[in-house]
Design an enzyme around this catalytic site. Structure first.
Site, PDB file in Angstrom:
ATOM      1  N   TYR A 151      -1.568  56.269   0.763  1.00 23.70           N
ATOM      2  CA  TYR A 151      -1.169  56.189   2.170  1.00 23.70           C
ATOM      3  C   TYR A 151       0.227  56.792   2.361  1.00 23.70           C
ATOM      4  CZ  TYR A 151      -5.039  52.860   2.242  1.00 23.70           C
ATOM      5  OH  TYR A 151      -6.267  52.263   2.094  1.00 23.70           O
ATOM      6  N   HIS A 159      -9.338  52.919  -6.112  1.00 27.98           N
ATOM      7  CA  HIS A 159      -9.389  53.375  -4.714  1.00 27.98           C
ATOM      8  C   HIS A 159     -10.425  54.488  -4.487  1.00 27.98           C
ATOM      9  CE1 HIS A 159      -6.605  54.535  -1.059  1.00 27.98           C
ATOM     10  NE2 HIS A 159      -7.832  54.248  -0.694  1.00 27.98           N
TER      11      HIS A 159
HETATM   12  P1  NAD Z   1      -8.502  50.087  11.567  1.00 31.77           P
HETATM   13  O1  NAD Z   1      -9.915  50.020  11.966  1.00 31.77           O
HETATM   14  O2  NAD Z   1      -7.787  48.855  11.211  1.00 31.77           O
HETATM   15  O3  NAD Z   1      -7.725  50.900  12.714  1.00 31.77           O
HETATM   16  C1  NAD Z   1      -6.365  51.233  12.586  1.00 31.77           C
HETATM   17  C2  NAD Z   1      -5.898  51.874  13.894  1.00 31.77           C
HETATM   18  O4  NAD Z   1      -5.969  50.901  14.935  1.00 31.77           O
HETATM   19  C3  NAD Z   1      -4.460  52.349  13.847  1.00 31.77           C
HETATM   20  O5  NAD Z   1      -4.332  53.517  14.606  1.00 31.77           O
HETATM   21  C4  NAD Z   1      -3.707  51.201  14.527  1.00 31.77           C
HETATM   22  O6  NAD Z   1      -2.512  51.670  15.122  1.00 31.77           O
HETATM   23  C5  NAD Z   1      -4.700  50.803  15.585  1.00 31.77           C
HETATM   24  N1  NAD Z   1      -4.532  49.412  16.066  1.00 31.77           N
HETATM   25  C6  NAD Z   1      -4.460  48.264  15.357  1.00 31.77           C
HETATM   26  N2  NAD Z   1      -4.315  47.201  16.163  1.00 31.77           N
HETATM   27  C7  NAD Z   1      -4.290  47.689  17.429  1.00 31.77           C
HETATM   28  C8  NAD Z   1      -4.166  47.090  18.719  1.00 31.77           C
HETATM   29  N3  NAD Z   1      -4.032  45.771  18.870  1.00 31.77           N
HETATM   30  N4  NAD Z   1      -4.173  47.909  19.805  1.00 31.77           N
HETATM   31  C9  NAD Z   1      -4.318  49.236  19.671  1.00 31.77           C
HETATM   32  N5  NAD Z   1      -4.446  49.867  18.489  1.00 31.77           N
HETATM   33  C10 NAD Z   1      -4.432  49.090  17.385  1.00 31.77           C
HETATM   34  O7  NAD Z   1      -8.469  51.123  10.340  1.00 31.77           O
HETATM   35  P2  NAD Z   1      -7.663  51.213   8.964  1.00 31.77           P
HETATM   36  O8  NAD Z   1      -6.195  51.102   9.191  1.00 31.77           O
HETATM   37  O9  NAD Z   1      -8.182  52.415   8.280  1.00 31.77           O
HETATM   38  O10 NAD Z   1      -8.179  49.961   8.138  1.00 31.77           O
HETATM   39  C11 NAD Z   1      -7.400  48.818   7.917  1.00 31.77           C
HETATM   40  C12 NAD Z   1      -6.754  48.805   6.543  1.00 31.77           C
HETATM   41  O11 NAD Z   1      -7.750  48.634   5.538  1.00 31.77           O
HETATM   42  C13 NAD Z   1      -6.036  50.100   6.162  1.00 31.77           C
HETATM   43  O12 NAD Z   1      -4.767  50.169   6.753  1.00 31.77           O
HETATM   44  C14 NAD Z   1      -6.019  49.969   4.657  1.00 31.77           C
HETATM   45  O13 NAD Z   1      -4.997  49.079   4.266  1.00 31.77           O
HETATM   46  C15 NAD Z   1      -7.391  49.344   4.372  1.00 31.77           C
HETATM   47  N6  NAD Z   1      -8.430  50.382   4.088  1.00 31.77           N
HETATM   48  C16 NAD Z   1      -8.765  50.617   2.785  1.00 31.77           C
HETATM   49  C17 NAD Z   1      -9.702  51.599   2.481  1.00 31.77           C
HETATM   50  C18 NAD Z   1     -10.047  51.874   1.042  1.00 31.77           C
HETATM   51  O14 NAD Z   1      -9.569  51.173   0.166  1.00 31.77           O
HETATM   52  N7  NAD Z   1     -10.860  52.853   0.744  1.00 31.77           N
HETATM   53  C19 NAD Z   1     -10.297  52.347   3.492  1.00 31.77           C
HETATM   54  C20 NAD Z   1      -9.959  52.054   4.811  1.00 31.77           C
HETATM   55  C21 NAD Z   1      -9.024  51.051   5.089  1.00 31.77           C
END
Ligand code: NAD
Length: 312
Positions: free
Chosen positions: A56, A119
């Protein structure tokens, strides 16, 4: 905040977890001071699970989270990852995994992890993950560098097959259980229930699709799914319903998922999302949203090696 037990680890994790990828500017430029305030606010409001990765922001998210957690390390359950270092740069070899954990620990300003995850494992062979990566991670666990280990990825069958061959403590799945898609429950949930593996569900907002701002330019969903999500967000906004609240509440009802990881980088997002987590889910609105998505439900996309695709 409600806490749930993460499989056999015994860790009590907040049902809403802090996703750290926005700290690395993955969803657009993040203000570092605001991001730090967001981390502190999350801890103050009861979030204890923090997920990050060297990938990230190509180490930026880990560095920022490490700074924000100074003096607060003992208040959180901290997870980071290894093996993915850029969009197309993967190295799950024993030597790289060993170096990786030390580099992450330095950036995170700590001497141990709670959880260490391989990952996006679908980008390499299952054989390497089973025979080289997981045994190395178990050795690091025995050496005290991490308390537990696990795997992450989008391809659910591969996650299951790898965990069958080389037991893990936790599995992180993303974009397979939210308002737009629920096939996690067909392909992985029964398996983790049987084995008491801790299950983490990431991307409740489908990586930004279910937000007013919409998805980032790199989002891999099809144009049709992006369009139906855009119309859905607008439809609910007109009747005063915040789609992010509804989307989070849908995910938080899941009986097996211990923590739902939402990506956050501002105090406002943390406050909104924690408030949504405390409020009851509106079943009528959730059914309305799912009906609206209708034929576009349960659409994913291929990632990684062909041999690891769910469809193959
Ligand atoms: P998500 O579905 O959580 O969406 C994130 C987006 O939503 C960002 O743009 C954020 O600014 C926005 N957001 C969050 N809360 C909000 C609100 N209240 N109002 C408006 N916008 C809002 O997607 P993500 O970040 O990809 O997934 C969550 C976490 O999971 C990641 O940050 C990461 O830590 C983890 N993750 C891991 C993997 C992996 O290991 N392969 C893959 C995806 C995600």
């Amino acid at each position: 905040m409600e806490f749930r037990t993460l499989g056999r680890t015994g860790l009590e994790v907040s049902k809403l977890g802090f996703g750290g990828s926005p700290l690395g500017n993955e969803f657009g430029e993040t203000d570092p001071l605001e991001a730090e305030r967001a981390v502190h606010c999350a801890i103050d409001l009861g979030i204890n699970y923090f997920d990050v990765a060297p990938y990230y922001g190509r180490t930026l998210a880990e560095t920022r989270l490490g700074t924000a957690l100074k003096g607060r390390r003992d208040k959180v359950i901290l997870a980071t990852k290894c093996g993915r270092y850029d969009v197309a740069k993967f190295d799950f070899s024993a030597a790289r995994i060993r170096a990786s954990i030390d580099e992450s620990l330095a950036r995170l300003r700590t001497d141990y992890l709670d959880i260490f995850l391989a990952h996006d494992i679908e980008f390499v062979s299952a054989k390497q993950i089973v025979e080289e990566t997981i045994p190395t991670m178990r050795a690091l666990q025995n050496e005290g560098k991490t308390r537990f280990i696990g795997i992450t990825g989008l391809q659910l069958n591969m996650l299951r097959k790898v965990a069958e061959a080389a037991p893990v403590d936790v599995i992180l799945s993303y974009c397979r259980y939210n308002l737009l898609i629920t096939d996690l429950d067909d392909l992985l949930t029964p398996f983790v229930q049987n084995r008491e593996i801790g299950l983490m569900n990431a991307s409740p907002l489908h990586m930004g699709l279910l937000t007013q701002n919409g998805p980032p330019p790199w989002h891999p969903a099809s144009p049709e799914v992006k369009e139906v999500a855009r119309v859905l967000v607008e439809f609910f906004a007109k009747s005063g319903v915040r789609i992010t609240d509804l989307a989070l509440q849908f995910c938080l009802q899941h009986p097996t998922v211990a923590t739902t990881l939402a990506g956050m980088s501002t105090v406002e997002q943390v406050r909104e999302n924690v408030a949504a987590a405390h409020a009851p889910a509106d079943a009528t609105l959730i059914n309305e949203a799912r009906d609206f998505i209708g034929p576009f439900l349960n659409r994913s996309w291929p990632t990684g090696l062909l041999e690891n695709h769910d469809a193959s």
